[in-house]
Design a protein around this motif. Structure first.
Motif, PDB file in Angstrom:
ATOM      1  N   GLN A  31       2.637   8.539  -3.383  1.00  9.90           N
ATOM      2  CA  GLN A  31       3.423   8.083  -4.531  1.00  9.90           C
ATOM      3  C   GLN A  31       4.088   6.737  -4.276  1.00  9.90           C
ATOM      4  O   GLN A  31       4.216   5.922  -5.192  1.00  9.90           O
ATOM      5  CB  GLN A  31       4.467   9.146  -4.885  1.00  9.90           C
ATOM      6  N   ASN A  32       4.508   6.490  -3.020  1.00  9.61           N
ATOM      7  CA  ASN A  32       5.140   5.210  -2.699  1.00  9.61           C
ATOM      8  C   ASN A  32       4.924   4.880  -1.223  1.00  9.61           C
ATOM      9  O   ASN A  32       5.783   5.168  -0.389  1.00  9.61           O
ATOM     10  CB  ASN A  32       6.632   5.240  -3.019  1.00  9.61           C
ATOM     11  N   PRO A  33       3.765   4.308  -0.877  1.00 10.12           N
ATOM     12  CA  PRO A  33       3.471   4.031   0.531  1.00 10.12           C
ATOM     13  C   PRO A  33       4.413   2.999   1.156  1.00 10.12           C
ATOM     14  O   PRO A  33       4.525   2.915   2.372  1.00 10.12           O
ATOM     15  CB  PRO A  33       2.032   3.514   0.500  1.00 10.12           C
ATOM     16  N   TRP A  34       5.108   2.201   0.331  1.00 10.64           N
ATOM     17  CA  TRP A  34       5.993   1.163   0.861  1.00 10.64           C
ATOM     18  C   TRP A  34       7.305   1.716   1.411  1.00 10.64           C
ATOM     19  O   TRP A  34       8.109   0.973   1.955  1.00 10.64           O
ATOM     20  CB  TRP A  34       6.264   0.110  -0.196  1.00 10.64           C
ATOM     21  N   THR A  35       7.513   3.013   1.293  1.00 14.26           N
ATOM     22  CA  THR A  35       8.709   3.607   1.900  1.00 14.26           C
ATOM     23  C   THR A  35       8.566   3.731   3.416  1.00 14.26           C
ATOM     24  O   THR A  35       9.554   3.923   4.122  1.00 14.26           O
ATOM     25  CB  THR A  35       8.979   5.004   1.306  1.00 14.26           C
ATOM     26  N   ASP A  36       7.331   3.631   3.935  1.00 13.54           N
ATOM     27  CA  ASP A  36       7.110   3.749   5.380  1.00 13.54           C
ATOM     28  C   ASP A  36       5.914   2.879   5.765  1.00 13.54           C
ATOM     29  O   ASP A  36       4.868   3.372   6.161  1.00 13.54           O
ATOM     30  CB  ASP A  36       6.863   5.213   5.758  1.00 13.54           C
ATOM     31  N   THR A  37       6.101   1.567   5.646  1.00 10.49           N
ATOM     32  CA  THR A  37       4.985   0.636   5.843  1.00 10.49           C
ATOM     33  C   THR A  37       4.529   0.535   7.296  1.00 10.49           C
ATOM     34  O   THR A  37       3.428   0.067   7.571  1.00 10.49           O
ATOM     35  CB  THR A  37       5.363  -0.773   5.348  1.00 10.49           C
ATOM     36  N   GLN A  38       5.368   0.973   8.235  1.00 12.98           N
ATOM     37  CA  GLN A  38       4.985   0.933   9.646  1.00 12.98           C
ATOM     38  C   GLN A  38       4.609   2.305  10.191  1.00 12.98           C
ATOM     39  O   GLN A  38       4.286   2.437  11.365  1.00 12.98           O
ATOM     40  CB  GLN A  38       6.137   0.356  10.479  1.00 12.98           C
ATOM     41  N   GLY A  39       4.662   3.316   9.324  1.00 12.20           N
ATOM     42  CA  GLY A  39       4.334   4.669   9.748  1.00 12.20           C
ATOM     43  C   GLY A  39       3.199   5.248   8.925  1.00 12.20           C
ATOM     44  O   GLY A  39       2.079   4.716   8.920  1.00 12.20           O
ATOM     45  N   ASP A  40       3.496   6.326   8.193  1.00 16.08           N
ATOM     46  CA  ASP A  40       2.447   7.016   7.440  1.00 16.08           C
ATOM     47  C   ASP A  40       1.839   6.163   6.333  1.00 16.08           C
ATOM     48  O   ASP A  40       0.685   6.376   5.945  1.00 16.08           O
ATOM     49  CB  ASP A  40       3.013   8.308   6.834  1.00 16.08           C
ATOM     50  N   GLY A  41       2.585   5.203   5.820  1.00 17.38           N
ATOM     51  CA  GLY A  41       2.061   4.374   4.738  1.00 17.38           C
ATOM     52  C   GLY A  41       1.340   3.125   5.198  1.00 17.38           C
ATOM     53  O   GLY A  41       0.830   2.355   4.370  1.00 17.38           O
ATOM     54  N   TYR A  42       1.262   2.931   6.523  1.00 22.68           N
ATOM     55  CA  TYR A  42       0.709   1.682   7.069  1.00 22.68           C
ATOM     56  C   TYR A  42      -0.734   1.446   6.624  1.00 22.68           C
ATOM     57  O   TYR A  42      -1.083   0.361   6.150  1.00 22.68           O
ATOM     58  CB  TYR A  42       0.778   1.713   8.601  1.00 22.68           C
ATOM     59  N   GLN A  43      -1.579   2.454   6.762  1.00 25.83           N
ATOM     60  CA  GLN A  43      -3.009   2.267   6.493  1.00 25.83           C
ATOM     61  C   GLN A  43      -3.285   1.918   5.041  1.00 25.83           C
ATOM     62  O   GLN A  43      -4.052   1.002   4.741  1.00 25.83           O
ATOM     63  CB  GLN A  43      -3.791   3.505   6.905  1.00 25.83           C
ATOM     64  N   ILE A  44      -2.668   2.640   4.116  1.00 23.86           N
ATOM     65  CA  ILE A  44      -2.937   2.378   2.705  1.00 23.86           C
ATOM     66  C   ILE A  44      -2.340   1.037   2.273  1.00 23.86           C
ATOM     67  O   ILE A  44      -2.927   0.319   1.449  1.00 23.86           O
ATOM     68  CB  ILE A  44      -2.416   3.539   1.809  1.00 23.86           C
ATOM     69  N   VAL A  45      -1.200   0.650   2.842  1.00 22.47           N
ATOM     70  CA  VAL A  45      -0.617  -0.657   2.522  1.00 22.47           C
ATOM     71  C   VAL A  45      -1.547  -1.772   2.976  1.00 22.47           C
ATOM     72  O   VAL A  45      -1.810  -2.732   2.232  1.00 22.47           O
ATOM     73  CB  VAL A  45       0.775  -0.804   3.172  1.00 22.47           C
ATOM     74  N   GLN A  46      -2.075  -1.671   4.205  1.00 23.46           N
ATOM     75  CA  GLN A  46      -3.011  -2.680   4.710  1.00 23.46           C
ATOM     76  C   GLN A  46      -4.300  -2.696   3.884  1.00 23.46           C
ATOM     77  O   GLN A  46      -4.912  -3.752   3.679  1.00 23.46           O
ATOM     78  CB  GLN A  46      -3.323  -2.420   6.184  1.00 23.46           C
ATOM     79  N   SER A  47      -4.720  -1.524   3.418  1.00 21.51           N
ATOM     80  CA  SER A  47      -5.903  -1.441   2.562  1.00 21.51           C
ATOM     81  C   SER A  47      -5.683  -2.192   1.250  1.00 21.51           C
ATOM     82  O   SER A  47      -6.549  -2.952   0.798  1.00 21.51           O
ATOM     83  CB  SER A  47      -6.243   0.029   2.278  1.00 21.51           C
ATOM     84  N   LEU A  48      -4.517  -2.006   0.661  1.00 25.24           N
ATOM     85  CA  LEU A  48      -4.203  -2.685  -0.603  1.00 25.24           C
ATOM     86  C   LEU A  48      -4.078  -4.189  -0.391  1.00 25.24           C
ATOM     87  O   LEU A  48      -4.470  -4.982  -1.265  1.00 25.24           O
ATOM     88  CB  LEU A  48      -2.918  -2.108  -1.202  1.00 25.24           C
ATOM     89  N   TYR A  49      -3.529  -4.612   0.758  1.00 24.06           N
ATOM     90  CA  TYR A  49      -3.479  -6.038   1.074  1.00 24.06           C
ATOM     91  C   TYR A  49      -4.891  -6.620   1.135  1.00 24.06           C
ATOM     92  O   TYR A  49      -5.158  -7.725   0.634  1.00 24.06           O
ATOM     93  CB  TYR A  49      -2.784  -6.258   2.418  1.00 24.06           C
ATOM     94  N   ALA A  50      -5.810  -5.894   1.783  1.00 23.95           N
ATOM     95  CA  ALA A  50      -7.190  -6.369   1.903  1.00 23.95           C
ATOM     96  C   ALA A  50      -7.847  -6.497   0.536  1.00 23.95           C
ATOM     97  O   ALA A  50      -8.506  -7.504   0.236  1.00 23.95           O
ATOM     98  CB  ALA A  50      -7.990  -5.427   2.791  1.00 23.95           C
ATOM     99  N   ILE A  51      -7.663  -5.499  -0.297  1.00 24.55           N
ATOM    100  CA  ILE A  51      -8.268  -5.519  -1.635  1.00 24.55           C
ATOM    101  C   ILE A  51      -7.699  -6.665  -2.462  1.00 24.55           C
ATOM    102  O   ILE A  51      -8.434  -7.406  -3.134  1.00 24.55           O
ATOM    103  CB  ILE A  51      -8.038  -4.167  -2.342  1.00 24.55           C
ATOM    104  N   GLY A  52      -6.361  -6.842  -2.403  1.00 27.33           N
ATOM    105  CA  GLY A  52      -5.728  -7.904  -3.179  1.00 27.33           C
ATOM    106  C   GLY A  52      -6.053  -9.290  -2.675  1.00 27.33           C
ATOM    107  O   GLY A  52      -6.094 -10.261  -3.454  1.00 27.33           O
ATOM    108  N   SER A  53      -6.318  -9.425  -1.366  1.00 29.61           N
ATOM    109  CA  SER A  53      -6.580 -10.749  -0.786  1.00 29.61           C
ATOM    110  C   SER A  53      -7.935 -11.306  -1.201  1.00 29.61           C
ATOM    111  O   SER A  53      -8.172 -12.514  -1.088  1.00 29.61           O
ATOM    112  CB  SER A  53      -6.513 -10.676   0.746  1.00 29.61           C
ATOM    113  N   GLY A  54      -8.841 -10.446  -1.647  1.00 30.00           N
ATOM    114  CA  GLY A  54     -10.182 -10.904  -1.980  1.00 30.00           C
ATOM    115  C   GLY A  54     -10.259 -11.746  -3.227  1.00 30.00           C
ATOM    116  O   GLY A  54     -11.133 -12.611  -3.350  1.00 30.00           O
TER     117      GLY A  54
END
Length: 402
Positions: A249-272
């Motif tokens: 629901q909100n991966p940015w609440t834990d960007t260095q823990g459980d939400g790290y992978q999905i946040v980095q995935s979204l960065y990759a998708i948006g960077s394209g």
């Protein structure tokens, strides 16, 4: 010198020698080739940083792809009717393999799960869940293809039990029992690993074949309600699942823990962006995004090829799925049609779940992207299944001229 007389071919043999469906074949080959290239692009940076051979994943996946294509072609030349009697052995064998995963010395663990059979000599470790998918497709298709020819059951109407059994038979419950038992056994073994994504996928495959075979719609409604209730219960009584839902629901609440992978995935998708950074130019693959050669290869596709490139790949998957269902509608018999429905649904659900996870549309399930994610066993079995579809396509009657 005596001339050898060739025996006359039977109708079955003549049909089995028909032409392959060229559009389906080209889509499979194209997706396989693009998948190997993108998997290499996603994996070589990680190998370099770990002081490994940067072509390690590429060479292994490439060899499995070539071997899988050869097996696919051989499979397409085999009359698919022979798969009827093999279906029971395939199902029983896959269940035995799922049990073997839990045997010490045979099963292998990784990432907190126990899903693999250990490597034996030159053979790599592999997941029996891939064989279980094919086992369910073969068994369900073979048994349900004879649904309309089975003898009607008769019960003693003079007893209460006879009346009750007759009622269950009339509403179609007794017919579903063997399929329900198979799905419960396989789902139970997969959940013990645990392997939730494979469980969901096998249930979807089984349901699609049952639906195509003409099982009453009411049972699917009842099954949907039951699964929704079970999922709600699991989410609300299991801390692990509750945490996953919260992060989804909100991966940015834990960007260095459980939400790290999905946040980095979204960065990759948006960077394209629209056109991407170019093949091989991803930045997220340099130790930012984990598991990018496996479940998270698609974000690298988006980053390097952009929105247009990712959309083209999704279009290829859509065309493959549509063509698969078209072949099912035109199959020579019910068995062939059900085989293609099960195989095509497997591809469709896997693509949806993988893309849904990496874009944060649905909670993480840990499912691979067909033809793209690293895994020799999965790729070979996928190509074997494509060979079965092509085998069925050989026997589709040619349209009449005029």
């Amino acid at each position: 010198m005596a001339r050898k007389l060739k025996r006359d071919l039977t109708v079955e043999e003549q049909l089995a020698r028909g032409p392959l469906d060229l559009p389906f074949l080209m889509l499979v080959l194209l997706l396989t080739a693009i998948g190997v290239i993108m998997m290499f692009s996603a994996s070589y940076a990680d190998a370099l940083y770990n002081m490994d051979d940067p072509t390690y994943y590429f060479m292994r996946q490439g060899l499995f792809a070539v071997g899988g294509v050869v097996i696919m072609y051989i499979m397409s030349k085999i009359n698919y009717q022979t798969l009827r009697w093999l279906s029971v052995f395939a199902l029983v064998g896959s269940i035995i393999l799922l049990v073997m995963v839990k045997i010490p010395g045979i099963g292998a663990s990784g990432g907190g799960a126990n899903r693999w059979i250990r490597a034996i000599g030159p053979l790599p470790r592999w997941q029996p869940s891939e064989a279980a998918k094919l086992g369910v497709i073969l068994y369900f298709s073979a048994r349900l293809s004879k649904r309309n020819t089975e003898k009607k059951r008769h019960f003693n109407k003079r007893t209460y039990s006879g009346h009750f059994l007759e009622l269950l038979d009339r509403i179609g419950f007794l017919e579903l029992v063997p399929y329900g038992v198979v799905l419960v056994i396989i789902a139970g073994l997969l959940l013990l690993q645990p392997h939730l994504s494979a469980t969901i996928l096998i249930l979807a495959i089984g349901a699609s074949i049952l639906f195509a075979a003409g099982i009453r719609m009411g049972w699917f409604v009842a099954g949907g309600v039951f699964m929704t209730a079970a999922l709600w219960l699991v989410v609300n009584t299991t801390d692990y699942m509750a945490d996953r839902i919260a992060i989804w629901q909100n991966p940015w609440t834990d960007t260095q823990g459980d939400g790290y992978q999905i946040v980095q995935s979204l960065y990759a998708i948006g960077s394209g962006g629209l056109l991407g950074l170019g093949l091989g130019n991803s930045r997220q693959k340099f130790l930012y995004l984990p598991e990018l050669q496996n479940d998270y290869v698609f974000p690298i596709v988006c980053e390097e090829l952009g929105f247009i490139g990712a959309a083209m790949i999704l279009l290829l998957f859509a065309l493959l799925i549509i063509r698969g269902y078209w072949l099912a509608l035109h199959a020579r018999d019910r068995f062939g049609a059900l085989l293609i429905v099960g195989i095509t649904t497997q591809v469709a659900v896997q693509v949806f779940l993988n893309i849904g996870v990496v874009t944060n549309l649905i909670p993480p399930t840990g499912i691979s992207l067909p033809f793209f994610s690293y895994g020799g066993t999965a790729l070979v079995i996928q190509l074997v299944e494509m060979g079965i579809v092509l085998s069925v396509s050989r026997q589709i009657p040619a349209p009449k001229a005029g």
